[in-house]
Design a protein around this motif. Structure first.
Motif, short mmCIF file in Angstrom:
data_model
loop_
_atom_site.label_atom_id
_atom_site.label_comp_id
_atom_site.label_asym_id
_atom_site.label_seq_id
_atom_site.Cartn_x
_atom_site.Cartn_y
_atom_site.Cartn_z
N LEU A 181 -1.62 -0.81 -13.26
CA LEU A 181 -2.63 -1.24 -12.31
C LEU A 181 -4.04 -1.06 -13.29
O LEU A 181 -4.15 -2.35 -12.92
CB LEU A 181 -2.78 0.22 -11.09
N GLU A 182 -3.77 -0.12 -14.03
CA GLU A 182 -5.40 -0.19 -14.68
C GLU A 182 -5.25 -1.74 -15.66
O GLU A 182 -6.74 -1.83 -15.99
CB GLU A 182 -5.05 0.87 -15.50
N ASP A 183 -3.81 -1.88 -15.83
CA ASP A 183 -3.97 -3.12 -16.82
C ASP A 183 -4.06 -4.50 -16.48
O ASP A 183 -4.11 -5.66 -16.90
CB ASP A 183 -2.49 -3.28 -17.72
N GLY A 184 -4.45 -4.12 -14.70
CA GLY A 184 -4.38 -5.27 -14.13
C GLY A 184 -3.50 -6.16 -13.38
O GLY A 184 -3.34 -7.36 -12.82
N HIS A 185 -2.26 -5.48 -12.94
CA HIS A 185 -1.09 -5.80 -12.54
C HIS A 185 -0.68 -5.15 -11.21
O HIS A 185 -1.61 -4.54 -10.53
CB HIS A 185 0.36 -5.71 -13.29
N THR A 186 -0.38 -6.74 -10.18
CA THR A 186 0.22 -6.30 -8.59
C THR A 186 1.47 -5.11 -8.96
O THR A 186 2.12 -5.21 -9.38
CB THR A 186 0.80 -7.11 -8.11
N VAL A 187 1.02 -4.25 -8.42
CA VAL A 187 2.00 -3.15 -8.44
C VAL A 187 1.98 -2.29 -6.78
O VAL A 187 1.65 -2.37 -5.85
CB VAL A 187 1.65 -1.61 -8.98
N SER A 188 3.55 -2.23 -5.89
CA SER A 188 4.13 -2.12 -4.56
C SER A 188 5.01 -1.37 -4.85
O SER A 188 5.66 -0.87 -5.96
CB SER A 188 4.94 -3.37 -4.64
N GLY A 189 5.18 -0.03 -4.16
CA GLY A 189 6.25 0.66 -4.46
C GLY A 189 7.22 0.99 -3.22
O GLY A 189 6.14 1.01 -1.91
N SER A 190 7.70 2.49 -3.00
CA SER A 190 7.99 2.97 -2.24
C SER A 190 8.73 4.66 -2.51
O SER A 190 8.86 5.11 -3.53
CB SER A 190 9.24 2.22 -1.06
N ASP A 191 8.40 5.93 -0.86
CA ASP A 191 9.21 6.60 -1.90
C ASP A 191 9.50 7.31 -0.12
O ASP A 191 9.07 7.26 0.95
CB ASP A 191 7.78 7.86 -2.63
N ILE A 192 10.31 7.93 -0.27
CA ILE A 192 10.86 9.38 0.98
C ILE A 192 9.41 10.25 1.70
O ILE A 192 9.62 10.22 2.58
CB ILE A 192 11.92 10.28 0.89
N ALA A 193 8.61 10.68 1.15
CA ALA A 193 7.32 10.60 1.38
C ALA A 193 5.80 10.44 1.07
O ALA A 193 6.05 10.37 -0.29
CB ALA A 193 7.38 12.18 1.55
N ASP A 194 5.09 11.36 1.42
CA ASP A 194 3.85 10.50 1.15
C ASP A 194 3.78 11.93 -0.30
O ASP A 194 3.65 12.44 0.28
CB ASP A 194 2.91 10.74 2.00
N SER A 195 2.20 11.94 -1.29
CA SER A 195 2.21 12.91 -2.24
C SER A 195 0.95 12.48 -2.44
O SER A 195 0.30 10.67 -2.05
CB SER A 195 3.13 12.75 -3.46
N LYS A 196 0.02 13.38 -3.49
CA LYS A 196 -1.08 12.46 -3.91
C LYS A 196 -0.86 12.04 -4.60
O LYS A 196 -2.19 11.41 -4.86
CB LYS A 196 -1.61 14.48 -4.10
N TYR A 197 0.15 12.22 -5.81
CA TYR A 197 0.36 10.60 -7.26
C TYR A 197 0.54 9.58 -5.85
O TYR A 197 -0.32 8.52 -6.12
CB TYR A 197 1.70 10.60 -7.79
N ILE A 198 0.96 9.13 -4.91
CA ILE A 198 1.26 7.84 -3.91
C ILE A 198 -0.22 7.99 -3.59
O ILE A 198 -1.07 6.80 -3.06
CB ILE A 198 2.07 8.20 -2.81
N ASP A 199 -1.56 8.60 -2.70
CA ASP A 199 -2.53 8.37 -2.09
C ASP A 199 -3.58 7.85 -3.89
O ASP A 199 -4.31 6.66 -3.47
CB ASP A 199 -3.22 9.81 -2.24
N LYS A 200 -3.80 7.95 -5.05
CA LYS A 200 -4.42 7.75 -5.79
C LYS A 200 -3.99 6.43 -6.11
O LYS A 200 -4.75 5.95 -6.31
CB LYS A 200 -3.90 8.66 -7.47
N LEU A 201 -2.82 6.32 -5.98
CA LEU A 201 -2.31 4.76 -6.27
C LEU A 201 -2.69 3.88 -5.19
O LEU A 201 -3.36 3.20 -5.67
CB LEU A 201 -0.38 4.71 -6.33
N ARG A 202 -3.16 4.00 -3.45
CA ARG A 202 -3.12 3.33 -2.41
C ARG A 202 -4.98 3.02 -3.31
O ARG A 202 -5.33 1.84 -3.19
CB ARG A 202 -2.32 4.44 -1.06
N GLU A 203 -5.42 4.21 -3.96
CA GLU A 203 -6.72 3.74 -3.90
C GLU A 203 -7.10 3.04 -4.83
O GLU A 203 -8.01 2.68 -4.89
CB GLU A 203 -6.98 5.10 -3.97
N MET A 204 -5.85 2.89 -5.97
CA MET A 204 -6.54 1.88 -6.95
C MET A 204 -5.97 0.80 -6.78
O MET A 204 -5.47 -0.42 -7.65
CB MET A 204 -5.34 2.55 -8.23
#
Length: 456
Positions: free
Chosen positions: A22-45
């Motif tokens: 994300l910091e390098d300018g790429h488009t990122v998507s993903g999935s996981d079985i539950a939310d987490s603080k790491y996922i929250d940060k990625l969404r913010e980005m």
């Protein structure tokens, strides 16, 4: 710029790679079985992340990234194959990131070994960052002072900062990464500097023949590295082949002399290199500091000029990390899931708080590891006044007959088996705690939730 989709994006390793892209300018998507603080940060980005695995999550035209834990029957893997999308293991992505960094003129320093690779990679990243050298890194844990596990910086930029022999140092010159050996993927990388902290039998699910297989894998990794730095005091390392730069407390190229509980004198080839302070407890962290000093010095950094940045580093997330306190009871969380790591964590706890106050809560990680290292685990808790053993965290493994926590607990002194999830464990444990107790959660699974359950 590319488009990437991560299956199980919320893990510490996968989230770091996603953040880097994300910091390098790429488009990122993903999935996981539950939310987490790491996922929250990625969404913010700017990442689009779905909870739950579904074929509908997979975007067309993406490169799909997965870890070893994701099986071929995962609906997103199946959909990616239907769409003809490339599917890469996370180590393949790290390989490409590292190779690109090297093409951009960066020095790739990889930290590896059975123990300490998260702490050493994090410490190196932290020190370089605080020195203003703008490192890029992908580490296996959160650096609390930086609140991140990954960082992307561009090509090398000349700076007026003078660190080595009066010459200006290039900002952005370094790429730091933790190189995982658990599934053999360490052989995919070609670092400019490979650091091997230590080598012990582990990951028996992959290394079926134990140490011989592990040594063979590391020898291949060594052959692909330009420069290799090893812990000369470790018996497992002595099984490796190569021309090494060494660190250790005995005979080595880089050695350390402890002046007091915090101050270290670091010597290189017998001459004083620098004096620095650390606040990390335990002899294992003296080795970790030596490993980082050796790596940075060999990479061209004048460590004397940046020595002041070692002391503020408080350790990585989940490495003897204090997570809270209530009613005079302190609670720590530690990722230790191997006998040597447990010994180190409890030794640090006992030296700081007194053995009689330390309550170790151990969640065995994988049935195969508990089976293979059963006797070694039994000798790991001598620095705890009391031991609690919880159910095995299977990590997708099937149970092994006769290998379970209840049986293991019967073979330890001052030990109790508590079944159930972490909320249930906390409920059963809490009434017996008293002011002055220090609870240390040990393991790589859901034991990390113990502190939260105890405190709330």
């Amino acid at each position: 710029m590319g488009k990437y989709h991560f299956i199980a994006i919320g893990g510490i390793g996968m989230s770091g790679l996603a953040k880097y892209l994300l910091e390098d300018g790429h488009t990122v998507s993903g999935s996981d079985i539950a939310d987490s603080k790491y996922i929250d940060k990625l969404r913010e980005m700017g990442a689009e992340v779905n909870v739950g695995h579904s074929a509908n999550n997979v975007p067309e035209g993406a490169i799909v990234i997965k870890s070893t834990a994701i099986r071929d029957n995962n609906p997103e893997v199946i959909r990616a194959k239907e769409l003809g999308l490339p599917i890469y293991h996370r180590s393949d992505l790290l390989k490409e990131i590292a190779a690109t960094a090297q093409k951009d003129g960066k020095c790739f320093i990889g930290f590896s070994g059975t123990h300490g690779k998260t702490t050493t990679s994090g410490l190196a990243s932290y020190v370089l960052d605080k020195a203003g050298l703008e490192p890029s890194f992908v580490d296996g844990g959160i650096i609390p002072e930086l609140n991140t596990n990954a960082q992307h910086r561009g090509k090398c930029i000349q700076t007026d900062l003078k660190l080595q022999d009066g010459c200006p140092v290039e900002c952005g010159k370094f790429f730091i990464a933790e190189l995982d050996e658990s599934d053999g993927t360490i052989v995919k990388y070609s670092p400019d500097i490979l650091v091997i902290n230590n080598l012990e039998e582990d990951h028996i699910d992959f290394y079926k023949n134990g140490m011989p297989d592990l040594v063979k894998t590391f020898n291949q990794a060594i052959s692909q590295s330009k420069k290799v730095i090893v812990n000369n005091d470790n018996e497992g390392v002595k099984l490796l082949n190569g021309d090494f730069i060494t660190f250790g407390l005995k005979e080595a190229d880089y050695t350390a002399k402890s002046i007091d509980n915090e101050t270290l004198e670091i010597y290189h080839l017998g001459g004083l290199l620098t004096t620095l302070k650390i606040q990390l407890a335990g002899i294992h962290n003296v080795y970790n500091t030596l490993a980082v000093v050796a790596a940075l010095n060999e990479a061209g950094v004048n460590v004397k000029s940046i020595a002041q940045h070692f002391y503020p580093f408080t350790g990585m997330g989940r490495r003897f990390q204090k997570v809270g306190e209530f009613d005079g009871i302190q609670v720590f969380d530690d990722y230790a899931h191997h006998p040597t790591e447990i010994k180190a964590a409890l030794q640090a706890a006992a030296s700081k708080f007194g053995k009689e106050n330390v309550i170790a809560v151990f969640q065995p990680h994988r049935f195969t590891r508990l089976q293979a290292l059963w006797n070694e685990f039994k000798t790991s808790f001598e620095n705890a006044g009391r031991v609690i053993v919880t159910d095995v965290y299977a990590a997708s493994e099937d149970p092994i007959e006769g290998v379970n926590s209840e049986k293991f607990a019967t073979e330890l002194q001052n030990c109790e088996y508590i079944s159930g999830n972490m909320q249930e464990v906390a409920q059963k444990l809490k009434p017996a705690l008293k002011s002055g107790n220090v609870v240390v959660g040990l393991g790589a699974g859901t034991i990390t939730n113990l502190g939260k359950e105890l405190i709330h």
